[in-house]
Design a protein around this motif. Structure first.
Motif, mmCIF file in Angstrom:
data_model
loop_
_atom_site.group_PDB
_atom_site.id
_atom_site.type_symbol
_atom_site.label_atom_id
_atom_site.label_comp_id
_atom_site.label_asym_id
_atom_site.label_seq_id
_atom_site.Cartn_x
_atom_site.Cartn_y
_atom_site.Cartn_z
ATOM 1 N N LEU A 1 0.822 -1.206 0.000
ATOM 2 C CA LEU A 1 0.000 0.000 0.000
ATOM 3 C C LEU A 1 0.861 1.263 0.000
ATOM 4 C CD1 LEU A 1 -2.825 -0.910 2.535
ATOM 5 C CD2 LEU A 1 -3.062 -0.615 0.064
ATOM 6 N N ILE A 2 1.932 1.227 0.774
ATOM 7 C CA ILE A 2 2.814 2.388 0.860
ATOM 8 C C ILE A 2 3.517 2.619 -0.474
ATOM 9 C CG2 ILE A 2 4.798 3.364 2.065
ATOM 10 C CD1 ILE A 2 3.944 1.560 4.474
ATOM 11 N N ALA A 3 3.972 1.536 -1.116
ATOM 12 C CA ALA A 3 4.608 1.670 -2.430
ATOM 13 C C ALA A 3 3.626 2.220 -3.458
ATOM 14 C CB ALA A 3 5.162 0.325 -2.884
ATOM 15 N N GLN A 4 2.376 1.772 -3.403
ATOM 16 C CA GLN A 4 1.370 2.288 -4.330
ATOM 17 C C GLN A 4 1.152 3.784 -4.131
ATOM 18 O OE1 GLN A 4 -1.085 -1.958 -4.429
ATOM 19 N NE2 GLN A 4 -2.181 -0.113 -3.877
ATOM 20 N N ALA A 5 1.142 4.223 -2.878
ATOM 21 C CA ALA A 5 0.983 5.653 -2.596
ATOM 22 C C ALA A 5 2.186 6.439 -3.119
ATOM 23 C CB ALA A 5 0.809 5.872 -1.095
ATOM 24 N N ARG A 6 3.383 5.875 -2.979
ATOM 25 C CA ARG A 6 4.569 6.561 -3.486
ATOM 26 C C ARG A 6 4.536 6.665 -5.013
ATOM 27 N NH1 ARG A 6 7.619 3.039 -0.102
ATOM 28 N NH2 ARG A 6 8.748 2.281 -1.935
ATOM 29 N N GLN A 7 4.047 5.630 -5.676
ATOM 30 C CA GLN A 7 3.946 5.718 -7.127
ATOM 31 C C GLN A 7 2.951 6.798 -7.542
ATOM 32 O OE1 GLN A 7 1.831 2.643 -9.157
ATOM 33 N NE2 GLN A 7 2.677 3.176 -11.159
ATOM 34 N N ALA A 8 1.774 6.823 -6.895
ATOM 35 C CA ALA A 8 0.764 7.817 -7.249
ATOM 36 C C ALA A 8 1.305 9.232 -7.053
ATOM 37 C CB ALA A 8 -0.500 7.601 -6.423
ATOM 38 N N GLU A 9 2.047 9.442 -5.971
ATOM 39 C CA GLU A 9 2.637 10.762 -5.727
ATOM 40 C C GLU A 9 3.678 11.079 -6.794
ATOM 41 O OE1 GLU A 9 3.486 14.450 -3.991
ATOM 42 O OE2 GLU A 9 1.780 13.080 -3.782
ATOM 43 N N SER A 10 4.470 10.107 -7.175
ATOM 44 C CA SER A 10 5.512 10.321 -8.177
ATOM 45 C C SER A 10 4.935 10.704 -9.533
ATOM 46 C CB SER A 10 6.375 9.063 -8.317
ATOM 47 O OG SER A 10 7.033 8.757 -7.102
ATOM 48 N N ASP A 11 3.701 10.310 -9.800
ATOM 49 C CA ASP A 11 3.053 10.622 -11.076
ATOM 50 C C ASP A 11 2.473 12.031 -11.117
ATOM 51 O OD1 ASP A 11 3.659 8.101 -12.013
ATOM 52 O OD2 ASP A 11 1.699 7.240 -11.553
ATOM 53 N N ARG A 12 2.428 12.729 -9.992
ATOM 54 C CA ARG A 12 1.865 14.074 -9.940
ATOM 55 C C ARG A 12 2.863 15.100 -10.466
ATOM 56 N NH1 ARG A 12 -1.871 15.223 -4.781
ATOM 57 N NH2 ARG A 12 -1.272 17.333 -5.445
ATOM 58 N N PRO A 13 2.405 16.125 -11.177
ATOM 59 C CA PRO A 13 3.336 17.162 -11.619
ATOM 60 C C PRO A 13 3.906 17.977 -10.461
ATOM 61 C CG PRO A 13 1.067 17.748 -12.170
ATOM 62 C CD PRO A 13 1.045 16.321 -11.696
ATOM 63 N N ASP A 14 3.169 18.054 -9.348
ATOM 64 C CA ASP A 14 3.639 18.794 -8.165
ATOM 65 C C ASP A 14 4.130 17.843 -7.080
ATOM 66 O OD1 ASP A 14 1.181 17.694 -7.539
ATOM 67 O OD2 ASP A 14 0.499 19.424 -6.366
ATOM 68 N N ARG A 15 4.698 16.732 -7.466
ATOM 69 C CA ARG A 15 5.083 15.681 -6.524
ATOM 70 C C ARG A 15 6.052 16.188 -5.466
ATOM 71 N NH1 ARG A 15 7.520 13.319 -11.750
ATOM 72 N NH2 ARG A 15 9.626 14.179 -11.800
ATOM 73 N N LEU A 16 5.943 15.573 -4.288
ATOM 74 C CA LEU A 16 6.834 15.897 -3.175
ATOM 75 C C LEU A 16 8.095 15.045 -3.186
ATOM 76 C CD1 LEU A 16 4.267 16.328 -0.256
ATOM 77 C CD2 LEU A 16 5.214 18.060 -1.799
ATOM 78 N N PHE A 17 8.126 14.010 -3.987
ATOM 79 C CA PHE A 17 9.307 13.153 -4.166
ATOM 80 C C PHE A 17 9.100 12.343 -5.435
ATOM 81 C CE2 PHE A 17 6.335 11.141 -1.205
ATOM 82 C CZ PHE A 17 6.011 9.982 -1.891
ATOM 83 N N HIS A 18 10.149 11.709 -5.894
ATOM 84 C CA HIS A 18 10.075 10.878 -7.098
ATOM 85 C C HIS A 18 10.620 9.500 -6.777
ATOM 86 C CE1 HIS A 18 9.851 9.650 -11.186
ATOM 87 N NE2 HIS A 18 11.167 9.644 -11.382
ATOM 88 N N ASP A 19 9.805 8.497 -6.983
ATOM 89 C CA ASP A 19 10.199 7.118 -6.674
ATOM 90 C C ASP A 19 9.873 6.219 -7.863
ATOM 91 O OD1 ASP A 19 10.717 4.624 -5.726
ATOM 92 O OD2 ASP A 19 9.634 4.854 -3.842
ATOM 93 N N PRO A 20 10.790 6.098 -8.821
ATOM 94 C CA PRO A 20 10.510 5.293 -10.007
ATOM 95 C C PRO A 20 10.427 3.790 -9.750
ATOM 96 C CG PRO A 20 12.779 6.083 -10.032
ATOM 97 C CD PRO A 20 12.104 6.772 -8.889
#
Length: 276
Positions: free
Chosen positions: A17-36
């Motif tokens: 679940l946490i990894a899925q949340a990190r991916q969704a955030e990484s896909d945002r143009p205003d992301r707070l971090f990038h996790d490919p």
């Protein structure tokens, strides 16, 4: 039951679940971090459908928590700490995605089954860490310090510790034992970042469905803390607490419903950082 991918059930599945949340955030143009790596790791583990409102609220929390702990670890690195330990690392990818100074050595400690799954998945992806990275297969309820030392950890060097998303799953006794061992391994100048919750949060009526699902998957929350500064002081840590509402405002995000005092009252998810 163990998923066909080999990722263990129970608490380890919450890492998906946490990894899925990190991916969704990484896909945002205003992301707070990038996790490919977050998306590919979630795919390899077998994704968990976000079917509940509690799950969607948790994703907002995971994003702010991730950025908060990213910043604390990088602050420690900028202060000269070159030894980092992530306890219950799960599907964490900070060794790969953060800008570590030269000479940084990062240790990831987690259950043998999870470590085996993650290492195979990362190898299949051809992932290369941005610092020295050592994995340690150990149960935090057992003698993990011995395994950490055997892996090359130096207790004489100041260390940046991260204990994220695990203490509430442990009994109070197991949590205290972990803090005792971290204290024994922490040279002066070490730093600690940790997460916990208070009892009012566990008892929130809106959390009851989530608590029931966690218990059904052998991942019940077993402990809480009422005052993080008082909790950590006997172990030699000078702690500060950051409220998620303040984080949300700092980053221009809505306050997560699961951390909004206007919704949850006195219930708290503690985000703590401390210095020894």
């Amino acid at each position: 039951m163990t998923p066909p991918t080999g990722l263990p059930s129970g608490v380890s599945r919450t890492a998906v679940l946490i990894a899925q949340a990190r991916q969704a955030e990484s896909d945002r143009p205003d992301r707070l971090f990038h996790d490919p790596l977050a998306g590919p790791l979630a795919d390899a583990a077998g994704r968990i459908p976000q079917v509940s409102e509690a799950g969607r609220r948790a994703a907002d929390h995971f994003v702010l928590r991730t950025r908060f702990f990213d910043d604390r670890l990088l602050e420690a690195a900028q202060a000269g700490l070159r030894q980092v330990v992530l306890l219950a690392a799960g599907l964490d990818t900070r060794a790969f995605r953060l800008g570590w100074p030269a000479g940084t050595r990062l240790f990831e400690v987690d259950l043998p089954e999870l470590v085996a799954f993650k290492e195979k998945a990362l190898a299949d992806l051809g992932a290369q860490p941005a610092c020295g990275r050592t994995v340690v297969a150990a149960d935090l309820r057992e003698d993990w310090p011995a395994a950490l030392r055997e892996a090359g950890f130096d207790p004489a060097a100041p260390t940046a510790w991260l204990v994220e998303g695990v203490l509430m799953y442990l009994t109070p006794e197991d949590g205290e034992r972990i803090l005792d061992r971290v204290r024994e391994l922490s040279a002066p100048g070490s730093r600690l970042a940790a997460e916990h919750v208070n009892r009012a949060y566990i008892d929130l009526p809106q959390m009851a469905p989530a608590m029931g699902r966690l218990a059904a998957t052998r991942a019940a929350w077993l402990s809480s803390v009422e005052d993080p500064q008082e909790w950590l002081s006997p172990y030699g840590w000078r702690a500060q607490v950051t409220h998620q509402a303040d984080l949300a405002r700092r980053f221009g995000r809505p306050v997560p419903a699961m951390a909004d005092p206007e919704i949850v009252g006195s219930a708290r998810i503690w985000l703590v950082h401390a210095v020894r």
